[in-house]
Design an enzyme around this catalytic site. Structure first.
Site, PDB file in Angstrom:
ATOM      1  N   LYS A   1      14.278   4.700  -4.318  1.00 15.24           N
ATOM      2  CA  LYS A   1      13.739   5.950  -3.787  1.00 15.24           C
ATOM      3  C   LYS A   1      14.871   6.955  -3.606  1.00 15.24           C
ATOM      4  O   LYS A   1      16.008   6.548  -3.379  1.00 15.24           O
ATOM      5  CB  LYS A   1      13.041   5.696  -2.439  1.00 15.24           C
ATOM      6  CG  LYS A   1      11.986   4.602  -2.454  1.00 15.24           C
ATOM      7  CD  LYS A   1      10.746   5.007  -3.208  1.00 15.24           C
ATOM      8  CE  LYS A   1       9.688   3.898  -3.133  1.00 15.24           C
ATOM      9  NZ  LYS A   1       8.443   4.263  -3.816  1.00 15.24           N
TER      10      LYS A   1
ATOM     11  N   HIS B 227       3.240  -2.919 -13.587  1.00 10.53           N
ATOM     12  CA  HIS B 227       2.748  -2.086 -12.489  1.00 10.53           C
ATOM     13  C   HIS B 227       1.296  -1.708 -12.755  1.00 10.53           C
ATOM     14  O   HIS B 227       0.890  -1.562 -13.909  1.00 10.53           O
ATOM     15  CB  HIS B 227       3.604  -0.827 -12.330  1.00 10.53           C
ATOM     16  CG  HIS B 227       3.408  -0.154 -11.002  1.00 10.53           C
ATOM     17  ND1 HIS B 227       2.318   0.659 -10.743  1.00 10.53           N
ATOM     18  CD2 HIS B 227       4.133  -0.189  -9.857  1.00 10.53           C
ATOM     19  CE1 HIS B 227       2.396   1.094  -9.492  1.00 10.53           C
ATOM     20  NE2 HIS B 227       3.486   0.592  -8.934  1.00 10.53           N
TER      21      HIS B 227
END
EC number: 4.1.1.39
Length: 472
Positions: free
Chosen positions: A167, A286
């Protein structure tokens, strides 16, 4: 007597409703939740779904006489009430295996969730579960490597693996991105990860990201003596570009790559899984976009079906929700699809939303990935829920540590090893988790600070897609 053609429109139930039919071992079975239009009988709605998802159309056609329609048609063979909801019902439909191309989840979905979902005879339609017969399972390649092979490649045994999504997910330069990867891996994580929407944007082109990430992996491995990896997302605008990125990842020595299997497409995913198998590269999957399909309890595709489709299409990891984090996921349902991902044979269990037995034969299982809003306080529950064959991924729960990325990784590693050790000693860690973590934190200032930072953070929102009442 020879069949003759009679033009016109017949009720679907005259042909496709067969309550006395006994499904064959080779049939593909589907359970749909159907919300019919007002005035449409249940049998007619179920038969309409069976027809439109197999051989039927809106009128009789003379070319029906050129084939054995009775053999190829889908058969609605049972109807059940949905507990606690009288607006809809479950319909069970059997499809002969010859309706589907071998090894093609694309073809299966084109029939089962194709035009039928826009059918006017129903107000809403949801595919709740599918039973794939072993005869069909054996035509699919499944996970490129599976759980045991991955453990051997990574040389990690006896515990869940630890990961982290870097992040901020967008905006970092490749060099700063690689720095974050190094700090997390050096601090004790097994994997770091591209976020699902990290592809090749102007601020960080894919090749530069791959290079800086591999430098970080190599450095972390030298310093820790442990095998490390980063999920390099090769999802791309075209299959050709996807394979170009995968080839480069292999060339520079990456042990694992990543694909967004729903947005990228099932055809692309199946091909990439085959490439990974042939080239000795692990494949992380994902599920971006899944909630568009599976969150509405009356319309769409349940995630347990998407899990089965992924296992057939191929992937060594799949995001499955966390139960305790920020993302949607009922505990009983989540445990059901985790078993569908990992086990060889799963029995019907309505208390977990499993409508059919599922036999995977010798097809390897895949790691369940818990990711989304989790931190060290969740570790006892995560280890209990997910067990060893899982990857626990702490994004903000690593990078948000007051002392930085390496300290966040260290805190998670200490918490994990403390929970696994306590579990192995017979401690009920989900119940005694606070004591386990507090004891471990006495010798780990990184864990102590993490516990103080996130002690008030909870995600106590009700689950939207719950198991139907009587199934609990």
């Amino acid at each position: 007597m020879a069949k003759t053609y009679s033009a016109g429109v017949k009720e679907y139930r005259e042909t496709y409703w067969m309550p006395n039919y006994t499904p064959k071992d080779t049939d593909i079975l589907a359970c749909f939740k159907i919300t019919p239009q007002a005035g449409v009988p249940r049998e007619e709605a179920a038969a309409a779904v069976a027809a439109e998802s197999s051989t039927g159309t809106w009128t009789t056609v003379w070319t029906d006489l050129l084939t054995d329609l009775d053999y190829y048609k889908g058969r609605a063979y049972a109807i059940e009430d949905v507990p606690g909801d009288d607006t809809c019902f479950y319909a069970f439909i059997a499809y002969p295996i010859d309706l589907f191309e071998e090894g093609s989840v694309v073809n299966v979905f084109t029939s089962l969730v194709g035009n039928v979902f826009g059918f006017k005879a129903v107000r809403a339609l949801r595919l709740e579960d599918v039973r794939f017969p072993i005869a069909y399972v054996m035509t699919c390649n499944g996970p490129p490597h599976g759980i045991q092979v991955e453990r051997d490649i990574m040389n990690k045994y006896g515990r869940p693996m630890l990961g982290c999504t870097i992040k901020p997910k967008l905006g970092l330069s490749a060099k700063n991105y690689g720095r974050a990867v190094y700090e997390c891996l050096r601090g004790g994580l097994d994997f770091t990860k591209d976020d699902e929407n990290v592809n090749s944007q102007p601020f960080m082109r894919w090749r530069q990201r791959f290079d800086f990430v591999m430098d970080a992996i190599d450095k972390a491995e030298r310093e820790t003596g442990e095998r490390k990896g980063h999920y390099l997302n090769v999802t791309a605008p075209t299959p050709e570009e996807m394979y170009k990125r995968a080839e480069y990842a292999k060339e520079i020595g990456a042990p694992i790559i990543m694909h967004d299997y729903i947005t990228g497409g099932f055809c692309a995913n199946t091909g990439l899984a085959q490439w990974c198998r042939d080239n000795g590269v692990l494949l992380h999957i994902h599920r971006a976009m899944h909630a568009v399909l599976d969150r509405n309890p009356h319309h769409g595709i349940h995630f347990r079906v998407l899990t089965k489709i992924l296992r057939l299409s191929g992937g060594d990891h799949l995001h499955t929700g966390t139960v305790v984090g920020k993302l949607e996921g009922d505990r009983a349902s989540t445990l059901g699809w985790i078993d569908l991902l990992r086990e060889s044979y799963i029995k019907e269990d309505r208390s977990r939303g499993l409508f059919f037995d599922q036999d995977w034969g010798s097809m390897p299982g895949a790691f369940a990935v818990a990711s989304g809003g989790i931190h060290v306080w969740h570790m006892p529950a995560l280890v209990t829920i997910f067990g060893d064959d899982s990857v626990l991924q702490f994004g903000g729960g690593t990078l948000g540590h007051p002392w930085g990325n390496a300290a966040g990784a260290c805190a998670n590693r200490v918490a994990l090893e403390a929970c696994v050790e306590a579990r192995n000693q017979g401690v009920a860690i989900e119940k005694e988790g606070k004591d386990v973590l507090t004891k471990a934190a006495a010798s780990s200032p990184e864990l102590k600070i993490a516990m103080e930072t996130w002690k008030e953070i909870k995600f106590e929102f009700d689950t939207v897609d719950k198991l139907d009442i009587a199934h609990k």
